[in-house]
Design a protein around this motif. Sequence first.
Motif, PDB file in Angstrom:
ATOM      1  N   GLU A  43      22.949   3.068  69.612  1.00 41.89           N
ATOM      2  CA  GLU A  43      24.411   4.139  69.564  1.00 41.89           C
ATOM      3  C   GLU A  43      23.373   5.200  68.829  1.00 41.89           C
ATOM      4  N   LYS A  44      22.223   4.509  68.027  1.00 44.89           N
ATOM      5  CA  LYS A  44      21.231   5.404  66.701  1.00 44.89           C
ATOM      6  C   LYS A  44      20.396   6.510  67.542  1.00 44.89           C
ATOM      7  N   ILE A  45      19.872   5.286  69.262  1.00 43.11           N
ATOM      8  CA  ILE A  45      18.968   6.545  69.952  1.00 43.11           C
ATOM      9  C   ILE A  45      19.155   7.251  70.370  1.00 43.11           C
ATOM     10  N   VAL A  46      18.629   7.880  70.953  1.00 46.94           N
ATOM     11  CA  VAL A  46      18.833   9.085  71.307  1.00 46.94           C
ATOM     12  C   VAL A  46      18.158   9.236  72.828  1.00 46.94           C
ATOM     13  N   GLU A  47      16.718   8.685  72.437  1.00 47.16           N
ATOM     14  CA  GLU A  47      15.814   8.904  73.277  1.00 47.16           C
ATOM     15  C   GLU A  47      14.406   7.606  73.090  1.00 47.16           C
ATOM     16  N   LEU A  66      16.244   9.172  67.191  1.00 41.84           N
ATOM     17  CA  LEU A  66      17.424   8.839  66.220  1.00 41.84           C
ATOM     18  C   LEU A  66      18.010   9.586  65.683  1.00 41.84           C
ATOM     19  N   LYS A  67      19.703   9.435  66.346  1.00 39.54           N
ATOM     20  CA  LYS A  67      20.658  10.741  65.962  1.00 39.54           C
ATOM     21  C   LYS A  67      19.856  10.650  64.438  1.00 39.54           C
ATOM     22  N   PRO A  68      20.026  12.140  64.480  1.00 37.78           N
ATOM     23  CA  PRO A  68      20.415  12.711  62.404  1.00 37.78           C
ATOM     24  C   PRO A  68      22.028  11.746  62.276  1.00 37.78           C
ATOM     25  N   GLU A  69      21.362  11.501  60.708  1.00 42.63           N
ATOM     26  CA  GLU A  69      22.853  10.631  60.371  1.00 42.63           C
ATOM     27  C   GLU A  69      23.704  11.772  59.943  1.00 42.63           C
ATOM     28  N   ASN A  70      23.582  12.508  59.262  1.00 42.02           N
ATOM     29  CA  ASN A  70      24.354  13.980  59.053  1.00 42.02           C
ATOM     30  C   ASN A  70      23.952  15.453  59.764  1.00 42.02           C
ATOM     31  N   THR A  71      24.919  15.999  59.749  1.00 43.13           N
ATOM     32  CA  THR A  71      24.904  17.755  60.320  1.00 43.13           C
ATOM     33  C   THR A  71      23.796  17.970  59.335  1.00 43.13           C
ATOM     34  N   VAL A  72      23.161  17.323  58.703  1.00 36.16           N
ATOM     35  CA  VAL A  72      21.903  18.526  58.120  1.00 36.16           C
ATOM     36  C   VAL A  72      20.597  17.427  58.029  1.00 36.16           C
ATOM     37  N   SER A  73      20.104  16.385  58.402  1.00 34.17           N
ATOM     38  CA  SER A  73      19.381  15.788  58.650  1.00 34.17           C
ATOM     39  C   SER A  73      18.867  16.139  59.782  1.00 34.17           C
ATOM     40  N   GLU A  74      17.298  16.040  59.633  1.00 37.26           N
ATOM     41  CA  GLU A  74      16.601  15.858  60.966  1.00 37.26           C
ATOM     42  C   GLU A  74      16.810  14.501  62.073  1.00 37.26           C
ATOM     43  N   VAL A  75      16.389  15.315  63.047  1.00 39.52           N
ATOM     44  CA  VAL A  75      15.986  13.544  63.923  1.00 39.52           C
ATOM     45  C   VAL A  75      14.643  13.102  62.996  1.00 39.52           C
TER      46      VAL A  75
END
Length: 116
Positions: A43-47, A66-75
Amino acid sequence: MGFFLKALVLLQLAVVCIQLSGGHPIRDRCWCLNTLKRNVPREKIVEFSISPQRTQCENTEIILTLKPENTVSEVQQRCLSPETKQAANLQMCWNRVNANSTRDVVKISECFSHQK
């Protein structure tokens, strides 16, 4: 005028190099210096992408986005050791979804879309 001409020639050379590489960055060395030896929750992996062994790098490289950990963090991108069970599963998915080798990345959802 000489500087402008040199800059124009350099720009044209860069365009030719990009076109010859198919618009993708040329991998002239290993990208994964360190790899994760543990599974990453899917669930943490995008591609992910897989680069097979090549003359410039003797390792198979599995790069997870990986998905960003929050709205301000980068991929974030992490390298997964090809020796893990998760890597073997991702390689099977890669071979199934990217059978004609035309894609650079595979969405993780494509690996599990056929499963219930």
